[in-house]
Design a protein around this motif. Structure first.
Motif, mmCIF file in Angstrom:
data_model
loop_
_atom_site.group_PDB
_atom_site.id
_atom_site.type_symbol
_atom_site.label_atom_id
_atom_site.label_comp_id
_atom_site.label_asym_id
_atom_site.label_seq_id
_atom_site.Cartn_x
_atom_site.Cartn_y
_atom_site.Cartn_z
ATOM 1 N N LYS A 71 0.813 -1.232 -0.188
ATOM 2 C CA LYS A 71 -0.070 -0.116 0.010
ATOM 3 C C LYS A 71 0.696 1.257 0.045
ATOM 4 C CE LYS A 71 -3.691 -2.476 2.333
ATOM 5 N NZ LYS A 71 -4.644 -2.440 3.713
ATOM 6 N N LYS A 72 2.053 1.324 0.835
ATOM 7 C CA LYS A 72 2.675 2.333 0.824
ATOM 8 C C LYS A 72 3.831 2.500 -0.336
ATOM 9 C CE LYS A 72 5.449 4.706 4.168
ATOM 10 N NZ LYS A 72 5.695 4.912 5.739
ATOM 11 N N TYR A 73 4.430 1.451 -0.896
ATOM 12 C CA TYR A 73 5.452 1.499 -2.106
ATOM 13 C C TYR A 73 5.028 0.960 -3.369
ATOM 14 C CZ TYR A 73 8.130 2.673 2.022
ATOM 15 O OH TYR A 73 8.516 3.258 3.217
ATOM 16 N N ARG A 74 5.674 1.185 -4.227
ATOM 17 C CA ARG A 74 5.453 0.486 -5.502
ATOM 18 C C ARG A 74 6.200 -0.850 -5.702
ATOM 19 N NH1 ARG A 74 8.849 0.999 -9.972
ATOM 20 N NH2 ARG A 74 9.642 2.666 -9.069
ATOM 21 N N THR A 75 5.701 -1.959 -5.404
ATOM 22 C CA THR A 75 6.080 -3.129 -5.433
ATOM 23 C C THR A 75 5.705 -4.083 -6.447
ATOM 24 O OG1 THR A 75 4.089 -4.242 -4.125
ATOM 25 C CG2 THR A 75 5.811 -3.143 -2.925
ATOM 26 N N SER A 76 6.506 -4.947 -6.771
ATOM 27 C CA SER A 76 6.499 -6.139 -7.828
ATOM 28 C C SER A 76 5.519 -7.240 -7.203
ATOM 29 C CB SER A 76 7.594 -6.826 -8.309
ATOM 30 O OG SER A 76 8.488 -5.854 -8.712
ATOM 31 N N ASP A 77 5.053 -8.058 -8.252
ATOM 32 C CA ASP A 77 4.034 -9.201 -7.567
ATOM 33 C C ASP A 77 4.841 -10.367 -7.107
ATOM 34 O OD1 ASP A 77 4.758 -9.948 -10.142
ATOM 35 O OD2 ASP A 77 2.888 -10.584 -10.872
ATOM 36 N N TYR A 78 6.182 -10.263 -7.024
ATOM 37 C CA TYR A 78 6.910 -11.321 -6.291
ATOM 38 C C TYR A 78 7.758 -10.828 -5.085
ATOM 39 C CZ TYR A 78 11.213 -9.294 -8.542
ATOM 40 O OH TYR A 78 12.201 -8.470 -8.902
ATOM 41 N N GLN A 79 8.101 -11.875 -3.853
ATOM 42 C CA GLN A 79 9.104 -11.438 -3.048
ATOM 43 C C GLN A 79 9.915 -12.644 -2.797
ATOM 44 O OE1 GLN A 79 5.266 -12.311 -2.270
ATOM 45 N NE2 GLN A 79 4.881 -9.960 -2.773
ATOM 46 N N ILE A 80 11.044 -11.964 -2.183
ATOM 47 C CA ILE A 80 12.016 -13.031 -1.885
ATOM 48 C C ILE A 80 12.173 -12.917 -0.375
ATOM 49 C CG2 ILE A 80 14.714 -13.500 -2.187
ATOM 50 C CD1 ILE A 80 14.563 -11.778 -4.715
ATOM 51 N N LEU A 81 12.337 -14.237 0.209
ATOM 52 C CA LEU A 81 12.757 -14.477 1.483
ATOM 53 C C LEU A 81 13.952 -15.357 1.845
ATOM 54 C CD1 LEU A 81 11.599 -14.341 4.658
ATOM 55 C CD2 LEU A 81 10.265 -16.347 4.135
ATOM 56 N N THR A 82 14.783 -14.850 2.394
ATOM 57 C CA THR A 82 16.059 -15.503 2.689
ATOM 58 C C THR A 82 16.445 -15.319 4.033
ATOM 59 O OG1 THR A 82 18.293 -15.746 1.994
ATOM 60 C CG2 THR A 82 17.404 -13.631 2.280
ATOM 61 N N GLY A 83 17.019 -16.298 4.475
ATOM 62 C CA GLY A 83 17.648 -16.329 6.003
ATOM 63 C C GLY A 83 18.561 -17.617 6.405
#
Length: 89
Positions: free
Chosen positions: A63-75
């Motif tokens: 809602k706050k930023y222009r984002t893509s429709d994918y995310q990356i999670l790492t750890g």
């Protein structure tokens, strides 16, 4: 991580992206998918944490930023276990 993303995106090696770090003082509780008998009150909360990331954090960022429709999670360590868990669900 943020410095690596900044450097690599500056030279168009990877796309620009928003980097978010999430800290927790209850890593075992929120990064383990199953409850461990020896640590009943402090383990097994991965699903609760996954729902927080999906329903609250990512939706707020969207809602706050222009984002893509994918995310990356790492750890790594417990966060690596959590990353594998989220991929399997």
């Amino acid at each position: 991580m943020a410095a690596n993303v900044g450097f690599l995106s500056t030279y168009a090696i990877i796309p620009e992206m928003i980097t978010v770090g999430v800290s927790s003082d209850q890593r075992m509780k929120y990064f383990t998918p199953t409850q461990i008998d020896k640590f009943k009150d402090s383990s097994g909360g991965a699903e609760q944490f996954r729902q927080f990331l999906e329903q609250e954090l990512l939706s707020t960022l969207g809602k706050k930023y222009r984002t893509s429709d994918y995310q990356i999670l790492t750890g790594h360590s417990f966060a690596g276990l959590f990353s594998c868990y989220t991929q399997a669900t």
